[in-house]
Design a protein around this motif. Structure first.
Motif, PDB file in Angstrom:
ATOM      1  N   PHE A 215      -4.950   2.033 -10.054  1.00  0.00           N
ATOM      2  CA  PHE A 215      -4.574   0.788  -9.383  1.00  0.00           C
ATOM      3  C   PHE A 215      -5.249   0.666  -8.014  1.00  0.00           C
ATOM      4  CE2 PHE A 215      -1.708  -1.038  -6.131  1.00  0.00           C
ATOM      5  CZ  PHE A 215      -1.823  -2.376  -6.488  1.00  0.00           C
ATOM      6  N   LEU A 216      -5.179   1.717  -7.213  1.00  0.00           N
ATOM      7  CA  LEU A 216      -5.734   1.662  -5.859  1.00  0.00           C
ATOM      8  C   LEU A 216      -7.259   1.585  -5.879  1.00  0.00           C
ATOM      9  CD1 LEU A 216      -3.317   4.207  -4.183  1.00  0.00           C
ATOM     10  CD2 LEU A 216      -3.448   1.754  -3.720  1.00  0.00           C
ATOM     11  N   ASN A 217      -7.891   2.304  -6.798  1.00  0.00           N
ATOM     12  CA  ASN A 217      -9.351   2.220  -6.908  1.00  0.00           C
ATOM     13  C   ASN A 217      -9.785   0.824  -7.339  1.00  0.00           C
ATOM     14  OD1 ASN A 217     -10.062   4.846  -6.145  1.00  0.00           O
ATOM     15  ND2 ASN A 217      -9.684   5.653  -8.185  1.00  0.00           N
ATOM     16  N   GLY A 218      -9.031   0.226  -8.250  1.00  0.00           N
ATOM     17  CA  GLY A 218      -9.348  -1.129  -8.684  1.00  0.00           C
ATOM     18  C   GLY A 218      -9.210  -2.138  -7.553  1.00  0.00           C
ATOM     19  N   THR A 219      -8.162  -1.959  -6.726  1.00  0.00           N
ATOM     20  CA  THR A 219      -7.970  -2.847  -5.580  1.00  0.00           C
ATOM     21  C   THR A 219      -9.079  -2.659  -4.553  1.00  0.00           C
ATOM     22  OG1 THR A 219      -5.566  -2.723  -5.895  1.00  0.00           O
ATOM     23  CG2 THR A 219      -6.354  -3.541  -3.780  1.00  0.00           C
ATOM     24  N   GLU A 220      -9.464  -1.401  -4.331  1.00  0.00           N
ATOM     25  CA  GLU A 220     -10.554  -1.102  -3.396  1.00  0.00           C
ATOM     26  C   GLU A 220     -11.852  -1.769  -3.855  1.00  0.00           C
ATOM     27  OE1 GLU A 220     -12.288   2.882  -1.170  1.00  0.00           O
ATOM     28  OE2 GLU A 220     -11.686   3.013  -3.278  1.00  0.00           O
ATOM     29  N   ASP A 221     -12.121  -1.704  -5.140  1.00  0.00           N
ATOM     30  CA  ASP A 221     -13.325  -2.340  -5.682  1.00  0.00           C
ATOM     31  C   ASP A 221     -13.276  -3.857  -5.509  1.00  0.00           C
ATOM     32  OD1 ASP A 221     -14.299   0.127  -6.436  1.00  0.00           O
ATOM     33  OD2 ASP A 221     -13.647  -0.043  -8.522  1.00  0.00           O
ATOM     34  N   SER A 222     -12.081  -4.426  -5.651  1.00  0.00           N
ATOM     35  CA  SER A 222     -11.945  -5.883  -5.508  1.00  0.00           C
ATOM     36  C   SER A 222     -12.188  -6.324  -4.068  1.00  0.00           C
ATOM     37  CB  SER A 222     -10.547  -6.327  -5.954  1.00  0.00           C
ATOM     38  OG  SER A 222     -10.356  -6.078  -7.337  1.00  0.00           O
TER      39      SER A 222
ATOM     40  N   VAL B   9      -6.354   0.696   2.119  1.00  0.00           N
ATOM     41  CA  VAL B   9      -6.372   0.874   0.656  1.00  0.00           C
ATOM     42  C   VAL B   9      -7.137   2.137   0.280  1.00  0.00           C
ATOM     43  CG1 VAL B   9      -7.085  -0.153  -1.531  1.00  0.00           C
ATOM     44  CG2 VAL B   9      -6.172  -1.602   0.286  1.00  0.00           C
ATOM     45  N   SER B  10      -8.256   2.390   0.952  1.00  0.00           N
ATOM     46  CA  SER B  10      -9.106   3.539   0.624  1.00  0.00           C
ATOM     47  C   SER B  10      -8.386   4.856   0.878  1.00  0.00           C
ATOM     48  CB  SER B  10     -10.408   3.494   1.430  1.00  0.00           C
ATOM     49  OG  SER B  10     -11.155   2.339   1.107  1.00  0.00           O
TER      50      SER B  10
ATOM     51  N   ALA C 200     -11.955 -10.353  13.472  1.00  0.00           N
ATOM     52  CA  ALA C 200     -11.595 -10.653  12.079  1.00  0.00           C
ATOM     53  C   ALA C 200     -12.281  -9.702  11.099  1.00  0.00           C
ATOM     54  CB  ALA C 200     -11.944 -12.102  11.750  1.00  0.00           C
ATOM     55  N   ILE C 201     -13.553  -9.417  11.357  1.00  0.00           N
ATOM     56  CA  ILE C 201     -14.285  -8.513  10.451  1.00  0.00           C
ATOM     57  C   ILE C 201     -13.740  -7.097  10.571  1.00  0.00           C
ATOM     58  CG2 ILE C 201     -16.549  -7.537   9.921  1.00  0.00           C
ATOM     59  CD1 ILE C 201     -17.801 -10.136  10.916  1.00  0.00           C
ATOM     60  N   GLY C 202     -13.402  -6.679  11.780  1.00  0.00           N
ATOM     61  CA  GLY C 202     -12.830  -5.350  11.972  1.00  0.00           C
ATOM     62  C   GLY C 202     -11.487  -5.204  11.279  1.00  0.00           C
ATOM     63  N   LEU C 203     -10.678  -6.274  11.299  1.00  0.00           N
ATOM     64  CA  LEU C 203      -9.385  -6.237  10.616  1.00  0.00           C
ATOM     65  C   LEU C 203      -9.575  -6.096   9.110  1.00  0.00           C
ATOM     66  CD1 LEU C 203      -6.323  -6.380  10.720  1.00  0.00           C
ATOM     67  CD2 LEU C 203      -6.491  -8.882  10.677  1.00  0.00           C
ATOM     68  N   ALA C 204     -10.574  -6.791   8.574  1.00  0.00           N
ATOM     69  CA  ALA C 204     -10.873  -6.641   7.137  1.00  0.00           C
ATOM     70  C   ALA C 204     -11.250  -5.197   6.828  1.00  0.00           C
ATOM     71  CB  ALA C 204     -12.007  -7.582   6.741  1.00  0.00           C
ATOM     72  N   GLY C 205     -12.000  -4.570   7.734  1.00  0.00           N
ATOM     73  CA  GLY C 205     -12.345  -3.161   7.551  1.00  0.00           C
ATOM     74  C   GLY C 205     -11.125  -2.269   7.604  1.00  0.00           C
ATOM     75  N   ASP C 206     -10.173  -2.589   8.506  1.00  0.00           N
ATOM     76  CA  ASP C 206      -8.929  -1.808   8.582  1.00  0.00           C
ATOM     77  C   ASP C 206      -8.119  -1.940   7.289  1.00  0.00           C
ATOM     78  OD1 ASP C 206      -9.568  -0.980  11.093  1.00  0.00           O
ATOM     79  OD2 ASP C 206      -8.149  -2.294  12.147  1.00  0.00           O
ATOM     80  N   PHE C 207      -8.115  -3.150   6.744  1.00  0.00           N
ATOM     81  CA  PHE C 207      -7.395  -3.352   5.483  1.00  0.00           C
ATOM     82  C   PHE C 207      -8.032  -2.537   4.362  1.00  0.00           C
ATOM     83  CE2 PHE C 207      -6.917  -6.068   1.567  1.00  0.00           C
ATOM     84  CZ  PHE C 207      -5.599  -5.701   1.309  1.00  0.00           C
ATOM     85  N   LEU C 208      -9.365  -2.541   4.311  1.00  0.00           N
ATOM     86  CA  LEU C 208     -10.059  -1.735   3.310  1.00  0.00           C
ATOM     87  C   LEU C 208      -9.752  -0.256   3.517  1.00  0.00           C
ATOM     88  CD1 LEU C 208     -12.117  -1.358   1.012  1.00  0.00           C
ATOM     89  CD2 LEU C 208     -13.928  -1.383   2.747  1.00  0.00           C
ATOM     90  N   SER C 209      -9.728   0.206   4.755  1.00  0.00           N
ATOM     91  CA  SER C 209      -9.431   1.610   5.048  1.00  0.00           C
ATOM     92  C   SER C 209      -8.018   1.967   4.597  1.00  0.00           C
ATOM     93  CB  SER C 209      -9.582   1.896   6.542  1.00  0.00           C
ATOM     94  OG  SER C 209     -10.923   1.719   6.955  1.00  0.00           O
TER      95      SER C 209
END
Length: 484
Positions: free
Chosen positions: A88-95, A418-419, A407-416
């Protein structure tokens, strides 16, 4: 010893050798069969039938290490649990996508930022203003898609729970039926090894869904309990109850009554407790994805959407707005309502006033969403303000994000976020797989050893030959006697 006594003793030896050869053959043939337990013929010297000397076959025993079996099943349950979470988490990370991947959340925000900068350099260019609208719309669409992904996974988990419960109930009934047959065979002194093999395979399938503890009962029957204390099988099978849903929304929860919980024999049980009745296996992981992990991700995703909307609702960014007006990004066309943040990522959209696809005009991106008419085509002040709003370091008002980011940094934090979860789940998968492999290897060492079986076959051949010689000698003696 009389001739008849010797003949009967040799005959019992041949019978025993034949039975031993049959069992050795079965062991070798099933050396790689899952659930197969090595058989061994138990012999005793003495009176055959209480009358004459010879070899008695006491029975065929099935070898297994119950402690090792229990440990292996526990490890397999842990592996199934970790694998469901990791998938599940890998699939979300890929998305979400890596920052440098085309179409990722960071990439779309970066494209949006670039389009604002380019439009500010040529504010009179309608093509560049249109690019701002298009890239902004793609950012909103990405958040919408991620919202849909999370909710689709919740629905998939709900469906998988329903299938798993059906499989579990069927398997538990099979164990009860096999128990009954084993008891019946035991009472008639028939070999139950094959039935026990079949039962162990069924229990192995149960263990992937719920960890099980096996307890022996009389006449070869067994009882099954979960480590959390739920009775699965004793004299009868437990009946698990669950009702799936045809569709699922962000507002539906088990606590709110919109989603089904789990029952055992009609009684509600906890599906979220760390040491609950079903904790540790695939079923536990599916409930946690539906009710905890995916909703937790939704909360963080909504926090990202909220942060993006708030950046452009500020009247200092767009002076043509009044307090309460929606900015460049809206909550389904409306201004942000902090009491309705749940599911915001699924509702965020580009303001219709600036979206040509919704009847809007791109000049409003340059002149203001609340502007009454087209302004100076060379005025880039609002475009610069929008670009600065996107690049400002802002602390999100919700979620787990406590550091001010653009905004871009926050997107990176969200990805982190999940990762990190995906990495932890993958680490648990690796650990559980290594543990499972080690326990399977240990089981195999105690199971069928083909080299050992070949040595046993040599002994059987020697015993058969010896008894055959006795019978041949007796036959020769009888021929001599008859020839006198």
């Amino acid at each position: 010893m009389s001739i008849s006594t010797a003949l009967n003793a040799a005959l019992s030896g041949l019978t025993a050798a034949s039975r031993r050869a049959e069992v050795v053959s079965s062991n070798v043939a099933n050396a790689a069969t899952p659930g197969y337990g090595r058989r061994q013929v138990e012999l005793a010297s003495g009176l055959v039938g209480g009358l004459v000397p010879g070899v008695s076959i006491i029975g065929v025993t099935r070898k297994e290490d119950l402690l090792l079996l229990s440990q292996r099943r526990g490890a397999e349950a842990g592996l199934a649990n970790a694998q469901v979470r990791a998938d599940f988490l890998n699939g979300t990370e890929d998305s979400i996508g890596l920052p440098d991947e085309p179409g990722s959340l960071s990439d779309r925000l970066s494209s949006f930022e670039t389009s604002l900068i380019e439009a500010a350099s040529r504010p009179d260019s309608e093509a560049r203003l249109l690019a701002v609208a298009e890239t902004a719309s793609r950012v909103a669409e990405k958040l919408n898609a991620l919202h849909d992904k999370v909710q689709d996974e919740r629905l998939n988990a709900d469906r998988a729970i329903a299938e798993s419960v059906d499989d579990l109930n069927s398997a538990l009934r099979q164990v009860v039926n096999l128990n009954a047959k084993i008891i019946q065979f035991s009472s008639s002194t028939r070999d139950t090894s094959s039935l026990i093999d079949a039962r162990q395979q069924v229990i192995d399938s149960i263990a992937g869904l719920i960890p099980v503890q096996q307890v022996p009962r009389d006449n070869g029957a067994i009882a099954l309990f979960s480590p959390g204390g739920a009775m699965l099988v004793d004299s009868k099978a437990a009946d698990f109850g669950f009702t799936g849903v045809p569709m699922l929304t962000v507002y539906m929860t088990q606590a709110g009554g919109g989603l089904s919980g789990l029952t055992i024999n009609g009684q509600d049980i906890s599906t979220g407790a760390e040491n609950g009745p079903i904790s540790g296996g695939r079923l536990d992981a599916l409930f946690r994805i539906r009710d905890e992990i995916a909703p937790g991700l939704q909360t963080q995703l909504d926090a990202v959407a909220r942060n993006l909307i708030e950046r452009f609702e500020d009247v200092t960014v767009d002076p043509t707005l009044t307090a309460g007006d929606p900015g460049l990004f809206t909550d389904n066309g409306l201004a942000l309502d902090l009491t309705e943040e749940l599911g915001l990522a699924g509702r965020i959209s580009l303001n219709a006033l600036a979206d040509p696809d919704q009847g809007g005009a791109v000049w409003r991106i340059r002149d203001g969403l609340g502007a009454a008419a087209i302004g100076d085509p060379g005025n880039a002040s609002l475009l610069n303000a929008l670009s600065a709003a996107l690049a400002d370091d802002v602390t999100p008002g919700s979620g787990v994000f406590s550091v001010a980011r653009d905004a871009i940094g926050l997107a990176g934090d969200f990805l982190s976020y999940v990762s990190i979860g995906a990495f932890a789940a993958e680490s648990q998968v690796s650990y559980s797989r290594a543990e499972t492999d080690a326990l399977i290897t240990a089981e195999l060492q105690d199971a069928v050893d083909t080299d050992q079986e070949m040595q046993e076959l040599l002994l059987v051949e020697q015993a058969y030959t010896a008894n055959a010689r006795v019978m041949a000698s007796i036959d020769e003696m009888m021929q001599q006697i008859l020839g006198l």
